[in-house]
Design an enzyme around this catalytic site. Structure first.
Site, PDB file in Angstrom:
ATOM      1  N   HIS A  82       0.834  -1.216   0.000  1.00  0.00           N
ATOM      2  CA  HIS A  82       0.000   0.000   0.000  1.00  0.00           C
ATOM      3  C   HIS A  82       0.860   1.254   0.000  1.00  0.00           C
ATOM      4  O   HIS A  82       2.082   1.212   0.151  1.00  0.00           O
ATOM      5  CB  HIS A  82      -0.936  -0.003   1.220  1.00  0.00           C
ATOM      6  CG  HIS A  82      -0.225  -0.031   2.553  1.00  0.00           C
ATOM      7  ND1 HIS A  82       0.331   1.087   3.135  1.00  0.00           N
ATOM      8  CD2 HIS A  82       0.007  -1.060   3.417  1.00  0.00           C
ATOM      9  CE1 HIS A  82       0.864   0.756   4.297  1.00  0.00           C
ATOM     10  NE2 HIS A  82       0.685  -0.547   4.500  1.00  0.00           N
ATOM     11  N   CYS A  88       3.046  -5.049   6.634  1.00  0.00           N
ATOM     12  CA  CYS A  88       2.753  -4.721   5.241  1.00  0.00           C
ATOM     13  C   CYS A  88       3.969  -4.092   4.561  1.00  0.00           C
ATOM     14  O   CYS A  88       4.951  -3.716   5.208  1.00  0.00           O
ATOM     15  CB  CYS A  88       1.567  -3.762   5.161  1.00  0.00           C
ATOM     16  SG  CYS A  88      -0.013  -4.533   5.529  1.00  0.00           S
TER      17      CYS A  88
END
Length: 409
Positions: free
Chosen positions: A341, A357
């Site tokens: 992301h 992440c």
């Protein structure tokens, strides 16, 4: 009489010899003194050069060179003059000085620097072919020299201006493989990546004729492409299509590979690196998992479901930035919440601070988002050992953009 005459002649001869000796000694002393004075003057110029007093050197060195053309320091004087004139932006005169320095100097180290200087001047004077020749010579004369990374980078840019894509890619690739840690390598990687992407999107494209009821999403789904790639390859300014319109539809099968130790995401095609992107990874207490994953969903402007509740897109506290690519593997389900992301904290890129992440700059994740489809492999490794850059020759067996037409039936 004869005895006295002989004695007188001997005395005259001795006197003449004495005068000659005195004259020779005087001339020698004068020459030595003159050389010492010239040497002191040149030492002064050397000091000015070390202090980067290019203005004074540009004014005084031409007269010094003209007055003392046989001085042993003249080759170096031309070098100082060339650098000084170039630093002042007087590229035409600097080029003349570089050419004289080239004529008088022989060492590989100094020739390496001279050729680089000549390349800069030729480029500034828009003499592209001569600039290419000079930068090429700079690299050839001393491949491991300090100016070789800059020479290769400039060669890549110049070949790009000339429209020689393969030579441009070759130059950038050489820089990245030979000098991966040079400061110039990051710029080279970005430029090479852009060139590679442009080439691959064209190389893997088919031509499609728009039919009634078509949309970019439908066409992209049909050919395992993305609407954004179709727009870019077809130079579309909007999503609106008309029946009979011809589109270029790229169909590259990219792979994403993550190098946790170097904190890089590699966009790969047929096993070769196309472009690299800096990333942030999981903190030591919440490390990024390794393994073979696939992209399972793609979300524009995602909501972040934080421990304190959902945070909508656009909120400065939404750490996901502008794009989300959810990933899963056979061992790790999508519900675990791992993904690639963007970020609202660009300063964290390159650091290990996430909950596991992979963080990217928003502009980088937006580019990746436009290039990959659901199902794209994502390989996460502690270290990617083999990193070979793509070059146009590695894709020549693919069909060209103009060779296929579809959508007729």
């Amino acid at each position: 009489m004869n005895g006295r005459s002989g004695l007188s002649s001997a005395r005259i001869t001795l006197f003449v010899i004495f005068i000659l000796i005195i004259s020779i000694v005087g001339v020698y002393a004068f020459v030595r003194s003159s050389n010492a004075r010239i040497s002191r003057q040149f030492q002064h110029y050397e000091s000015l050069f070390s202090q980067r007093e290019y203005g004074l050197l540009a004014e005084e060195l031409p007269g010094f060179i003209e007055k003392h053309p046989k001085f042993e320091g003249i080759p170096k004087a031309y070098f100082y003059l060339a650098v000084s004139l170039q630093e002042r932006g007087d590229y035409r005169r600097a080029l003349d000085a570089w050419q004289n320095a080239l004529r008088l100097n022989r060492g590989r180290d100094i020739l390496h620097r001279i050729y680089y200087g000549m390349g800069i001047c030729h480029e500034k004077l828009n003499q592209i072919d001569r600039a290419v020749e000079s930068f090429s010579n700079c690299f050839k004369v001393l491949p491991d020299g300090p100016f070789s990374p800059k020479a290769l980078y400039n060669l890549g840019l110049l070949y790009g201006k000339k429209g020689n894509l393969s030579k441009a890619v070759e130059s950038f690739k050489m820089l990245l493989e030979k000098f991966p840690n040079d400061p110039q390598a990051r710029d080279a990687a970005d430029t090479l990546g852009d060139l590679n992407l442009k080439y691959i999107l064209k190389m893997t494209s088919i031509q499609y004729e728009v039919r009634r009821g078509d949309s970019l999403k439908l066409i992209a789904r049909k050919f395992n492409s993305t609407p954004e790639m179709i727009m870019k390859a077809s130079r579309l300014k909007s999503h609106l299509l008309r029946v009979g319109q011809t589109l270029n539809v790229p169909r590259p099968k990219f792979t994403l590979e993550v190098d946790l130790s170097d904190r890089l995401l590699l966009l790969k095609y047929k096993g070769f690196v196309v472009k690299t992107y800096p990333i942030g990874i999981g903190a030591p207490e919440t490390p990024t998992p390794t393994g073979d994953f696939r992209i399972r969903n793609k979300i524009v402007n995602p909501t972040w479901f934080s421990p304190d509740g959902p945070i909508p897109p656009g909120d400065p506290n939404n750490l996901l930035g502008t794009r989300w690519l959810g990933i899963s593997s056979q061992k790790i389900s999508l519900s675990k919440g791992y993904g690639i992301h963007g970020t609202t904290e660009p300063e964290t890129i390159g650091r290990a601070l996430s909950d596991g992440c992979i963080r990217m700059l928003n502009e980088d994740v937006e580019e990746i988002f436009d290039l990959v489809t659901v199902g794209t492999p994502v390989i996460i490794r502690d270290k990617v050992e083999r990193r070979i850059w793509f070059t146009p020759t590695q894709g020549r067996r693919d069909k060209d953009v103009s060779s296929i037409r579809t959508g007729q039936g």
